[in-house]
Design an enzyme around this catalytic site. Sequence first.
Site, PDB file in Angstrom:
ATOM      1  N   HIS A 229       0.376   3.430   8.416  1.00  0.00           N
ATOM      2  CA  HIS A 229      -0.512   2.795   7.433  1.00  0.00           C
ATOM      3  C   HIS A 229      -0.703   3.702   6.213  1.00  0.00           C
ATOM      4  O   HIS A 229      -0.562   3.248   5.065  1.00  0.00           O
ATOM      5  CB  HIS A 229      -1.868   2.482   8.086  1.00  0.00           C
ATOM      6  CG  HIS A 229      -2.905   1.991   7.147  1.00  0.00           C
ATOM      7  ND1 HIS A 229      -3.138   0.646   6.930  1.00  0.00           N
ATOM      8  CD2 HIS A 229      -3.795   2.657   6.363  1.00  0.00           C
ATOM      9  CE1 HIS A 229      -4.124   0.511   6.051  1.00  0.00           C
ATOM     10  NE2 HIS A 229      -4.545   1.723   5.692  1.00  0.00           N
ATOM     11  N   GLU A 230      -1.003   4.970   6.449  1.00  0.00           N
ATOM     12  CA  GLU A 230      -1.245   5.895   5.340  1.00  0.00           C
ATOM     13  C   GLU A 230       0.025   6.115   4.516  1.00  0.00           C
ATOM     14  O   GLU A 230      -0.028   6.178   3.285  1.00  0.00           O
ATOM     15  CB  GLU A 230      -1.825   7.216   5.844  1.00  0.00           C
ATOM     16  CG  GLU A 230      -3.178   7.099   6.551  1.00  0.00           C
ATOM     17  CD  GLU A 230      -4.265   6.414   5.738  1.00  0.00           C
ATOM     18  OE1 GLU A 230      -4.261   6.496   4.499  1.00  0.00           O
ATOM     19  OE2 GLU A 230      -5.151   5.788   6.353  1.00  0.00           O
TER      20      GLU A 230
ATOM     21  N   HIS B  66       0.501   3.464   1.939  1.00  0.00           N
ATOM     22  CA  HIS B  66      -0.164   3.673   0.642  1.00  0.00           C
ATOM     23  C   HIS B  66       0.725   4.483  -0.297  1.00  0.00           C
ATOM     24  O   HIS B  66       0.837   4.161  -1.487  1.00  0.00           O
ATOM     25  CB  HIS B  66      -1.503   4.385   0.811  1.00  0.00           C
ATOM     26  CG  HIS B  66      -2.565   3.562   1.452  1.00  0.00           C
ATOM     27  ND1 HIS B  66      -2.864   2.269   1.071  1.00  0.00           N
ATOM     28  CD2 HIS B  66      -3.421   3.857   2.471  1.00  0.00           C
ATOM     29  CE1 HIS B  66      -3.850   1.800   1.813  1.00  0.00           C
ATOM     30  NE2 HIS B  66      -4.212   2.740   2.676  1.00  0.00           N
TER      31      HIS B  66
ATOM     32  N   ASP C   2      -4.690  -1.601   0.805  1.00  0.00           N
ATOM     33  CA  ASP C   2      -5.310  -2.093   2.032  1.00  0.00           C
ATOM     34  C   ASP C   2      -5.407  -3.611   1.962  1.00  0.00           C
ATOM     35  O   ASP C   2      -5.667  -4.192   0.909  1.00  0.00           O
ATOM     36  CB  ASP C   2      -6.720  -1.509   2.198  1.00  0.00           C
ATOM     37  CG  ASP C   2      -6.704  -0.070   2.645  1.00  0.00           C
ATOM     38  OD1 ASP C   2      -5.896   0.267   3.542  1.00  0.00           O
ATOM     39  OD2 ASP C   2      -7.500   0.723   2.111  1.00  0.00           O
TER      40      ASP C   2
END
Length: 183
Positions: A115-116, A119, A125
Site C-alpha cells: 500500500h505504501e 503511494h 488512498d
Amino acid sequence: MSIAFALGLAFLAIVSPAQAGTTTGTTAGKSAAVRVLKYDASRAAEFRSAIDQAAQIWNSSVSNVRLVAGTPADFVVYVDNGWPRTQPTSLGRGTVWMGRQATSEGHNPLRIAAHEIGHVLGLPDRRTGLCSDLMSGASAGTGCTNPNPNAAEKAQVTRNFGGFAPAIEFGRIYVDTPELAAP
C-alpha cells in the site's frame, strides 16, 4: 534525383525491419520504456522482507516500472512506532515509514508495505473498505491480508509511468490511521 530517391527507399527497406523488432508488448512501433526505481529498505528493520516482497508484487503487477533494492535510492523506507505513512515528493520518489502501531493492532505488514509503495507509484488512498482494493488501506480492517493491487490500481500505475498525471498530491504525507479509515 531518381538515384537519390532509390537510395532513400533502399535505406528505409534496410532500417525499417530492425526498428519493427523494438516493440515490447505495447502498440506496434512503440517500445515501452521501463523505469527502474531503486529503494533503500536498510532502515526498515523487521519490515525489510515485507518491503522486498511488496516490491516483487509490484514488479509482477506492472510492466513499465521495476523496483530494485539499491542506492542511491529513489525512495527510502524507515520504521518507527507511529502509523504507516508515505510522503511522495514526485512520481517514484519519496519516503515511506513502516509504523509499528498498525501491525501491533493486527494489520498485515505485507499489505501495508505494498500500500505504501502504491503511494510512491502515484496512487492516492481510496477508503472503500474493500479488501480487494489495496489502496483502501486500513478501511478494509485487520482481517484483510491482500497485498495485491487490483486491475484498476495496476492500470493507474501503468498510466502514471506512461506520462499521465498521477492522482496524488506530491509533498503531502499520506497517513492511514483508523480514524481516517472509515469509508
